[in-house]
Design an enzyme around this catalytic site. Structure first.
Site, PDB file in Angstrom:
ATOM      1  N   LYS A  76       0.787  -1.139  -0.404  1.00  0.00           N
ATOM      2  CA  LYS A  76       0.110  -0.174   0.120  1.00  0.00           C
ATOM      3  C   LYS A  76       0.862   1.067  -0.386  1.00  0.00           C
ATOM      4  CE  LYS A  76      -4.205  -1.942   1.359  1.00  0.00           C
ATOM      5  NZ  LYS A  76      -5.450  -1.476   2.516  1.00  0.00           N
ATOM      6  N   TRP A  79       5.932   6.123   3.105  1.00  0.00           N
ATOM      7  CA  TRP A  79       6.724   6.919   2.607  1.00  0.00           C
ATOM      8  C   TRP A  79       7.956   7.729   2.147  1.00  0.00           C
ATOM      9  CZ3 TRP A  79      10.765   9.998   6.028  1.00  0.00           C
ATOM     10  CH2 TRP A  79      11.421  10.736   5.412  1.00  0.00           C
ATOM     11  N   ILE A 193       8.063  -3.605   3.168  1.00  0.00           N
ATOM     12  CA  ILE A 193       8.455  -4.075   2.312  1.00  0.00           C
ATOM     13  C   ILE A 193       7.492  -3.787   1.189  1.00  0.00           C
ATOM     14  CG2 ILE A 193       9.351  -6.669   1.300  1.00  0.00           C
ATOM     15  CD1 ILE A 193      10.867  -6.823   4.285  1.00  0.00           C
ATOM     16  N   GLY A 205      10.974  -3.099  -3.593  1.00  0.00           N
ATOM     17  CA  GLY A 205      11.800  -3.569  -2.190  1.00  0.00           C
ATOM     18  C   GLY A 205      11.939  -3.159  -1.061  1.00  0.00           C
ATOM     19  N   ALA A 207      12.637  -0.281   3.006  1.00  0.00           N
ATOM     20  CA  ALA A 207      12.896   1.533   3.214  1.00  0.00           C
ATOM     21  C   ALA A 207      12.869   0.869   4.450  1.00  0.00           C
ATOM     22  CB  ALA A 207      11.551   1.906   2.719  1.00  0.00           C
ATOM     23  N   CYS A 223       1.157   2.155   5.373  1.00  0.00           N
ATOM     24  CA  CYS A 223       1.354   0.418   4.515  1.00  0.00           C
ATOM     25  C   CYS A 223      -0.982  -0.019   4.865  1.00  0.00           C
ATOM     26  CB  CYS A 223       1.752  -0.029   5.868  1.00  0.00           C
ATOM     27  SG  CYS A 223       3.284   0.091   5.234  1.00  0.00           S
TER      28      CYS A 223
END
Length: 273
Positions: A76, A79, A193, A205, A207, A223
């Site tokens: 979803k 930032w 992820i 990938g 963050a 998310c």
């Protein structure tokens, strides 16, 4: 064992615009599919940007109309920005691809990275990414109180997040803000992820929040999760730590996990006659 190379694309003043990085991902993805390059992990920072995966709902986007980049990964809205280490592993996997196993490997590398700095993290069933677990409800401090004996926090029976499906933390002040989950001692995500697999090759990938301003997350439903928040290594450790500090550590653990993985295709169960 397959070769794994790392590309440090840009950090700090050289942070990479999201579209530029996305274009580079697609270029490397095509080259990896053609076996022109080895498995590659692109590492970078982005200037502040919101990105929305395919499952993002309109109700999870910024209320003030802040622009959002819609992308082709799973997951979803989230930032990206300064103080956050972003990694794009572009890896060829055996088909049919076991997407869950790939996500678990990324989680494992990030769990090991956090542990190297003294932060204990884990997985949460049903929620991808890497998490710092909160205290038991009865041990959480009341909002604004550092004393555990104050009791209860916000997770009592009257917490509207647990009973009202339409409750929006963005409209209800700092006591519900995702960035304050650490003060509330709630579960909080330290690494997100979201991936895509095309032609058997991964892209997008993870963050990892190193020392960002987590208030950026307060404009969205990170998310799509309304009853938890976000964390960072710096906040959990109570001291400054930089992306530069974390880079070699995350590279080491990604290499250990990804390069040495015993890659297997997803098991497909045959329908009985």
């Amino acid at each position: 064992m397959s070769e794994l190379r790392f590309v440090r694309m840009g950090f700090g003043a050289d942070a990479v615009e999201y579209q530029e990085a996305w274009d580079e991902q697609r270029r490397v993805h095509a080259a990896r599919f053609a076996d022109e390059v080895p498995d590659t992990v692109i590492l970078l920072e982005h200037p502040p940007v919101y990105t929305a995966g395919r499952r993002t709902e309109d109700s999870e986007r910024p209320l003030d109309g802040t622009p959002v980049v819609d992308v082709d990964r799973g997951g979803k809205i989230t930032w990206h920005g300064p103080g956050q280490l972003v990694g794009y592993p572009i890896q060829k996997l055996p088909r049919p691809v076991d997407v869950v196993a790939h996500v678990r490997r990324l989680e494992e590398a990030l769990i090991r990275t956090c542990a190297a700095f003294g932060v204990e993290t884990t997985r949460v069933e049903g929620r991808s990414g890497v998490w710092v677990l909160g205290d038991p409800v009865e041990q959480r401090p009341a909002w604004g109180s550092p004393r555990p004996e104050a009791g209860g926090g916000l997770s009592l029976d009257f917490d509207p997040r647990l009973t009202d499906e339409e409750f929006d933390p963005r409209l209800n002040g700092p006591e519900y803000a995702p960035s304050n989950a650490g003060q509330r001692r709630e579960d909080r995500k330290i690494a997100a992820i979201g991936i895509r697999v095309a032609k058997g090759v991964t892209m997008h990938g993870f963050a990892l929040n190193v020392n960002p301003d987590n208030k950026w997350f307060d404009r969205i439903i990170p998310c799509g999760i309304r009853d938890a928040g976000v964390a960072s290594l710096a906040a959990e450790l109570g001291r400054d730590i930089t992306v530069e500090d974390v880079l070699p550590v995350v590279e080491r653990h990604l290499r250990d996990v990804l390069q040495n993985a015993d890659l297997k295709p997803r098991v497909v169960e045959k329908a009985s006659a």
